[in-house]
Design an enzyme around this catalytic site. Structure first.
Site, mmCIF file in Angstrom:
data_model
loop_
_atom_site.group_PDB
_atom_site.id
_atom_site.type_symbol
_atom_site.label_atom_id
_atom_site.label_comp_id
_atom_site.label_asym_id
_atom_site.label_seq_id
_atom_site.Cartn_x
_atom_site.Cartn_y
_atom_site.Cartn_z
ATOM 1 N N CYS A 65 29.065 -17.004 -14.878
ATOM 2 C CA CYS A 65 27.876 -16.173 -14.903
ATOM 3 C C CYS A 65 28.074 -14.878 -14.267
ATOM 4 O O CYS A 65 28.615 -14.550 -13.258
ATOM 5 C CB CYS A 65 26.527 -16.799 -14.167
ATOM 6 S SG CYS A 65 25.232 -15.779 -14.060
ATOM 7 N N CYS A 68 25.965 -14.181 -10.853
ATOM 8 C CA CYS A 68 26.091 -15.138 -9.810
ATOM 9 C C CYS A 68 27.446 -15.496 -9.387
ATOM 10 O O CYS A 68 27.879 -16.111 -8.256
ATOM 11 C CB CYS A 68 24.913 -15.875 -9.534
ATOM 12 S SG CYS A 68 25.075 -17.338 -10.761
ATOM 13 N N CYS A 137 25.323 -20.319 -27.944
ATOM 14 C CA CYS A 137 25.366 -19.073 -28.558
ATOM 15 C C CYS A 137 25.145 -18.172 -27.256
ATOM 16 O O CYS A 137 23.878 -18.058 -26.875
ATOM 17 C CB CYS A 137 24.598 -18.857 -29.628
ATOM 18 S SG CYS A 137 25.004 -17.153 -30.550
#
Length: 147
Positions: A65, A68, A137
């Protein structure tokens, strides 16, 4: 292994708890992400199709991510969907991607967010390859790749 049934059930009944939570103010997210990634991750935007070189990147590694740092997808689950966004068949762990019903834009879809920080990642569809049949996606701006 996640399936379309998993996605539908979690979108309607809830997602498992993440290992940790990361929360920041909008100002902190904007400073960390920059305008483009902030629009995608914190305002559920979408980057232009084929706007990232990450679509064609198929080297070993982990996709985390961008907000984070939570590991989300392994490169072994990445495939070329020709959709214009990086696509994966399976999250790295059971509790790193949340499923949320999304009825915006006159469509019924399932949004994916990072379980740790709530950042918008993209959507999951039931038109991916075996063994899961899923196509996550994902906006490239929502990801960073580690070795």
């Amino acid at each position: 292994m996640h399936t379309w049934k998993t996605a539908l059930e979690r979108a309607s009944k809830g997602n498992p708890a993440p290992d940790r939570r990361v929360e920041k103010t909008d100002a902190q997210w904007l400073a960390l992400l920059g305008h483009d990634a902030f629009r995608v991750m914190r305002q559920a935007g979408t980057e232009r199709a084929f706007s990232s070189e990450m679509c064609g990147l198929h080297e070993p590694g982990i996709y985390e991510c961008a907000g984070c740092g939570t590991p989300l997808f392994d490169a072994t689950a990445k495939f070329e969907s020709h959709s214009g966004w990086p696509s994966f068949t399976q999250p790295l762990k059971d509790n790193v991607v949340d499923y949320i019903a999304d009825n915006t834009h006159g469509m019924q879809r399932i949004e994916n967010t990072c379980s740790t920080c709530g950042g918008h990642l993209g959507h999951v569809f039931p038109d991916g390859p075996a063994p899961t049949g899923l196509r996550y996606c994902i906006n490239a701006l929502s990801l960073k790749k580690s070795a």
